[in-house]
Structure formats: structure tokens, C-alpha cells
Design a protein around this motif. Structure first.
Motif, PDB file in Angstrom:
ATOM      1  N   SER A 173       0.627 -20.957  -8.919  1.00  0.00           N
ATOM      2  CA  SER A 173      -0.814 -20.970  -9.157  1.00  0.00           C
ATOM      3  C   SER A 173      -1.285 -22.367  -9.500  1.00  0.00           C
ATOM      4  N   ASN A 174      -2.418 -22.739  -8.912  1.00  0.00           N
ATOM      5  CA  ASN A 174      -3.094 -23.989  -9.284  1.00  0.00           C
ATOM      6  C   ASN A 174      -4.283 -23.721 -10.192  1.00  0.00           C
ATOM      7  N   TYR A 175      -4.458 -22.451 -10.562  1.00  0.00           N
ATOM      8  CA  TYR A 175      -5.647 -22.044 -11.319  1.00  0.00           C
ATOM      9  C   TYR A 175      -5.210 -21.349 -12.602  1.00  0.00           C
ATOM     10  N   HIS A 176      -5.463 -21.980 -13.735  1.00  0.00           N
ATOM     11  CA  HIS A 176      -5.050 -21.463 -15.040  1.00  0.00           C
ATOM     12  C   HIS A 176      -6.306 -21.341 -15.905  1.00  0.00           C
ATOM     13  N   VAL A 177      -6.820 -20.146 -16.011  1.00  0.00           N
ATOM     14  CA  VAL A 177      -8.102 -19.948 -16.685  1.00  0.00           C
ATOM     15  C   VAL A 177      -7.925 -19.031 -17.900  1.00  0.00           C
ATOM     16  N   VAL A 178      -8.984 -18.916 -18.678  1.00  0.00           N
ATOM     17  CA  VAL A 178      -8.949 -18.097 -19.883  1.00  0.00           C
ATOM     18  C   VAL A 178      -9.802 -16.850 -19.732  1.00  0.00           C
ATOM     19  N   ASP A 179     -10.964 -16.996 -19.152  1.00  0.00           N
ATOM     20  CA  ASP A 179     -11.928 -15.910 -19.084  1.00  0.00           C
ATOM     21  C   ASP A 179     -11.576 -14.909 -17.977  1.00  0.00           C
ATOM     22  N   ASP A 180     -11.659 -13.609 -18.288  1.00  0.00           N
ATOM     23  CA  ASP A 180     -11.334 -12.555 -17.320  1.00  0.00           C
ATOM     24  C   ASP A 180     -12.205 -12.633 -16.069  1.00  0.00           C
ATOM     25  N   LEU A 181     -13.508 -12.732 -16.261  1.00  0.00           N
ATOM     26  CA  LEU A 181     -14.425 -12.711 -15.114  1.00  0.00           C
ATOM     27  C   LEU A 181     -14.284 -13.972 -14.263  1.00  0.00           C
ATOM     28  N   SER A 182     -13.945 -15.100 -14.873  1.00  0.00           N
ATOM     29  CA  SER A 182     -13.691 -16.310 -14.089  1.00  0.00           C
ATOM     30  C   SER A 182     -12.490 -16.111 -13.180  1.00  0.00           C
ATOM     31  N   THR A 183     -11.474 -15.439 -13.697  1.00  0.00           N
ATOM     32  CA  THR A 183     -10.283 -15.135 -12.905  1.00  0.00           C
ATOM     33  C   THR A 183     -10.643 -14.279 -11.701  1.00  0.00           C
ATOM     34  N   ILE A 184     -11.419 -13.222 -11.935  1.00  0.00           N
ATOM     35  CA  ILE A 184     -11.787 -12.303 -10.853  1.00  0.00           C
ATOM     36  C   ILE A 184     -12.696 -12.999  -9.838  1.00  0.00           C
ATOM     37  N   ALA A 185     -13.564 -13.881 -10.300  1.00  0.00           N
ATOM     38  CA  ALA A 185     -14.444 -14.622  -9.387  1.00  0.00           C
ATOM     39  C   ALA A 185     -13.630 -15.494  -8.431  1.00  0.00           C
ATOM     40  N   LEU A 186     -12.574 -16.116  -8.915  1.00  0.00           N
ATOM     41  CA  LEU A 186     -11.702 -16.925  -8.050  1.00  0.00           C
ATOM     42  C   LEU A 186     -10.967 -16.043  -7.046  1.00  0.00           C
ATOM     43  N   VAL A 187     -10.550 -14.853  -7.466  1.00  0.00           N
ATOM     44  CA  VAL A 187      -9.901 -13.912  -6.547  1.00  0.00           C
ATOM     45  C   VAL A 187     -10.876 -13.505  -5.445  1.00  0.00           C
ATOM     46  N   GLU A 188     -12.110 -13.191  -5.813  1.00  0.00           N
ATOM     47  CA  GLU A 188     -13.108 -12.775  -4.821  1.00  0.00           C
ATOM     48  C   GLU A 188     -13.260 -13.825  -3.715  1.00  0.00           C
ATOM     49  N   LYS A 189     -13.190 -15.091  -4.074  1.00  0.00           N
ATOM     50  CA  LYS A 189     -13.386 -16.178  -3.109  1.00  0.00           C
ATOM     51  C   LYS A 189     -12.103 -16.559  -2.372  1.00  0.00           C
ATOM     52  N   GLY A 190     -11.029 -15.788  -2.592  1.00  0.00           N
ATOM     53  CA  GLY A 190      -9.830 -15.976  -1.798  1.00  0.00           C
ATOM     54  C   GLY A 190      -8.835 -16.993  -2.311  1.00  0.00           C
ATOM     55  N   PHE A 191      -8.917 -17.358  -3.585  1.00  0.00           N
ATOM     56  CA  PHE A 191      -8.002 -18.364  -4.124  1.00  0.00           C
ATOM     57  C   PHE A 191      -6.673 -17.761  -4.592  1.00  0.00           C
ATOM     58  N   GLY A 192      -6.518 -16.456  -4.489  1.00  0.00           N
ATOM     59  CA  GLY A 192      -5.281 -15.805  -4.894  1.00  0.00           C
ATOM     60  C   GLY A 192      -5.550 -14.392  -5.348  1.00  0.00           C
ATOM     61  N   ILE A 193      -4.502 -13.758  -5.895  1.00  0.00           N
ATOM     62  CA  ILE A 193      -4.641 -12.439  -6.487  1.00  0.00           C
ATOM     63  C   ILE A 193      -4.399 -12.567  -7.987  1.00  0.00           C
ATOM     64  N   CYS A 194      -4.662 -11.494  -8.734  1.00  0.00           N
ATOM     65  CA  CYS A 194      -4.390 -11.537 -10.167  1.00  0.00           C
ATOM     66  C   CYS A 194      -4.021 -10.149 -10.659  1.00  0.00           C
ATOM     67  N   LEU A 195      -3.478 -10.096 -11.833  1.00  0.00           N
ATOM     68  CA  LEU A 195      -3.260  -8.842 -12.538  1.00  0.00           C
ATOM     69  C   LEU A 195      -4.298  -8.760 -13.647  1.00  0.00           C
ATOM     70  N   MET A 196      -4.868  -7.573 -13.819  1.00  0.00           N
ATOM     71  CA  MET A 196      -5.963  -7.438 -14.767  1.00  0.00           C
ATOM     72  C   MET A 196      -5.947  -6.040 -15.385  1.00  0.00           C
ATOM     73  N   PRO A 197      -6.166  -5.925 -16.696  1.00  0.00           N
ATOM     74  CA  PRO A 197      -6.263  -4.593 -17.303  1.00  0.00           C
ATOM     75  C   PRO A 197      -7.435  -3.803 -16.729  1.00  0.00           C
ATOM     76  N   LYS A 198      -7.255  -2.499 -16.606  1.00  0.00           N
ATOM     77  CA  LYS A 198      -8.287  -1.635 -16.036  1.00  0.00           C
ATOM     78  C   LYS A 198      -9.589  -1.714 -16.821  1.00  0.00           C
ATOM     79  N   LEU A 199      -9.490  -1.897 -18.139  1.00  0.00           N
ATOM     80  CA  LEU A 199     -10.684  -1.982 -18.977  1.00  0.00           C
ATOM     81  C   LEU A 199     -11.591  -3.119 -18.542  1.00  0.00           C
ATOM     82  N   VAL A 200     -10.998  -4.183 -18.042  1.00  0.00           N
ATOM     83  CA  VAL A 200     -11.781  -5.344 -17.592  1.00  0.00           C
ATOM     84  C   VAL A 200     -12.540  -5.023 -16.317  1.00  0.00           C
TER      85      VAL A 200
END
Length: 295
Positions: free
Chosen positions: A215-242
């Protein structure tokens, strides 16, 4: 030293300014300065460093702060106990939360609690798991939400099992015949990862399944992580609550093997809570504890 001296020291430590502390406590700057000078004279060492950038704690001051917090918390507990004996429900509760609890649970907790206990004030601190652990251990907060794995030596009451999901850009799942993502499929993707302090349970899952993620992307915020996934920069693991009501076009699937984190409510001394803190603790447990964790 008096309780006022401790309050002055803690307030300066919180805001980093003599003038701001004076405004908060309703004192003059000279009174604040005199209180700290008297404290340092009595202790025999400096607790604060003054500079143009502001005021910060010395190493001795850092070591002293948790004990000052403990004294002030005991004073607050005493006041609450007296109010309890007089038939009043009042006091203050300080809660530490991480991001997904803050957005998914906290508004309802605050609303329902204030509706029943109008005289109890609530102060909220949001941060990472590491922040919440630090705040609990140092008396900054009375209660804190953590995952059970991140609490370590802090007593914690398990509440809720939160499934971990694999999140991909919409429509990009390779094997469309399954409704899950297995480890082999994950290995073919770059990841958008979060720092260990943000979600230790995800890091544990990666290590347990020998997923050496790139990974070249190391973030803190949950929604920032998902926003990067949406734009095709990779996949992520995320709790269902998020993943509840998120504004991004992504697909999420259970993992194989299945994974989850257990969210709990932690307190350093659960058997010696102030009345208002105990009331909030019970309110949260009654509201969110799932049957599998009930005693």
C-alpha cells in the motif's frame, strides 16, 4: 497544594496557555502564574516550559499529570456521591470514542441519556484506539469505547460483535459466483491501509492470514479510506458498522475466513465508578450489549 492548584495545572496542560486557562477558570493571569510558581516551589522542580509557541509540560509535568487527573476525578466522584445521597442525579461523564462509534452510536447515546438525566454533563473525546487507551489510563476520560483486542490490560465489558468486510470499487469483484472474498483473491489487490492505532483488529486479520499487503496509502479516517477505494486506488477491510449509509459507490463482502472485532466499553476501575459514570456505563450496556455477551 490545593484542588485549585491542580485545576490550574490541568487546565494549562489542556489548553497550552496561561491566558486561556485564566479565562476558563475565571481567574486573572497573574493568579494563574502565582499558582504554578507556588506549585513548582513546593515540588522543587518545574512542571511547565514557557516559550513563544505557548506552554508545554516538562518531563516531570508529564509524569505528574495522571496523578493530578486522579485527584480531580476523586473530587468529582465525591461531589457526585454527595449528590446521589441527596437524591440528585448530577455530575460529569467524560467518554472516549473511536470514529465508527462516534458516528453510529454516540448521537443516540447522548440523546437518550440526556433525556433521562438532564443534570449530568457529558464530555466527548474522539480519537484512535491508542488515544482512547491513553485517555483511560491517564484519567482524561472515565469510560472509553475500544475493541476487546486493543484494550489489553484495561478492564472491558464486551458489547457488540462487528463483522469485518472486504471493500472493493463497485463492480470489480473478480469471482462473481461467490458472495464472499477469500484470502487468495485479496492477494491480487493493492490495499488502502490504516495505521495500526486506528484499527488493530484489521491489522491482526492481515497478519493471521499472512497477507503481506502492499500500500502507498496510509490513512486514519474510515471514510477517507473508503473514498480512495471508490476511486480505484485499492481495496480495504472495514468493520460493518462503518459501512452503514456511506456516500460512496463501493461493494462490500464478508471475508473468508470470517473475521470480526468485538466492541466493548472500558474503564480503568470498573468497581469504583462515580455515580454519574456508573449511570452512563449501565445506560450504554443496557442499550447495546448483545445477548452473546450478557452474563
Amino acid at each position: 497544594m490545593t484542588l485549585l492548584t491542580y485545576q490550574v495545572f490541568k487546565t494549562i496542560a489542556d489548553v497550552g496557555s496561561f491566558h486561556k486557562a485564566a479565562d476558563i477558570l475565571g481567574l486573572t493571569p497573574s493568579a494563574i502564574s502565582h499558582a504554578i510558581s507556588s506549585m513548582e516551589n513546593e515540588l522543587g522542580f518545574s512542571v511547565l516550559t514557557r516559550s513563544k509557541a505557548g506552554v508545554s509540560l516538562t518531563n516531570y509535568g508529564e509524569q505528574l499529570l495522571p496523578y493530578v487527573n486522579a485527584v480531580l476525578n476523586c473530587d468529582e466522584s465525591l461531589k457526585q456521591e454527595i449528590a446521589e445521597l441527596n437524591g440528585l442525579k448530577q455530575g460529569k461523564v467524560k467518554i472516549g470514542v473511536f470514529s465508527s462509534v462516534c458516528t453510529s452510536w454516540l448521537p443516540e447515546i447522548l440523546h437518550s441519556f440526556k433525556k433521562k438525566y438532564t443534570e449530568i454533563d457529558i464530555e466527548v473525546f474522539q480519537g484512535t484506539y491508542d488515544d482512547v487507551v491513553y485517555w483511560i489510563k491517564n484519567g482524561v476520560v472515565d469510560l472509553g469505547f475500544l475493541s476487546v483486542s486493543s484494550a489489553k490490560d484495561i478492564p472491558i465489558e464486551p458489547l457488540y460483535r462487528d463483522e469485518l468486510l472486504c471493500v472493493l470499487p463497485s463492480g470489480t469483484k473478480a469471482n462473481k459466483s461467490t458472495n464472499y472474498i477469500d484470502i487468495e483473491e485479496m492477494k491480487h489487490h493493492q490495499f488502502v491501509t490504516q495505521r495500526d492505532s486506528t484499527d488493530a483488529d484489521i491489522q491482526n486479520f492481515l497478519k493471521e492470514n499472512s497477507l503481506q499487503v502492499q500500500s502507498n496509502y496510509h490513512v486514519v479516517d474510515d471514510l477517507s479510506t473508503i473514498a480512495l477505494v471508490e476511486k480505484g486506488f485499492g481495496i480495504c477491510l472495514m468493520p460493518k458498522l462503518v459501512m452503514t449509509d456511506i456516500p460512496y459507490k463501493v461493494d462490500s463482502y464478508p471475508t473468508k475466513p470470517p473475521a470480526s472485532r468485538i466492541i466493548g466499553l472500558a474503564a480503568m476501575n470498573p468497581n469504583f465508578m462515580a455515580p454519574a459514570v456508573r449511570t452512563m456505563f449501565n445506560h450504554i450496556v443496557d442499550k447495546y450489549q448483545e445477548n452473546e455477551f450478557k452474563k
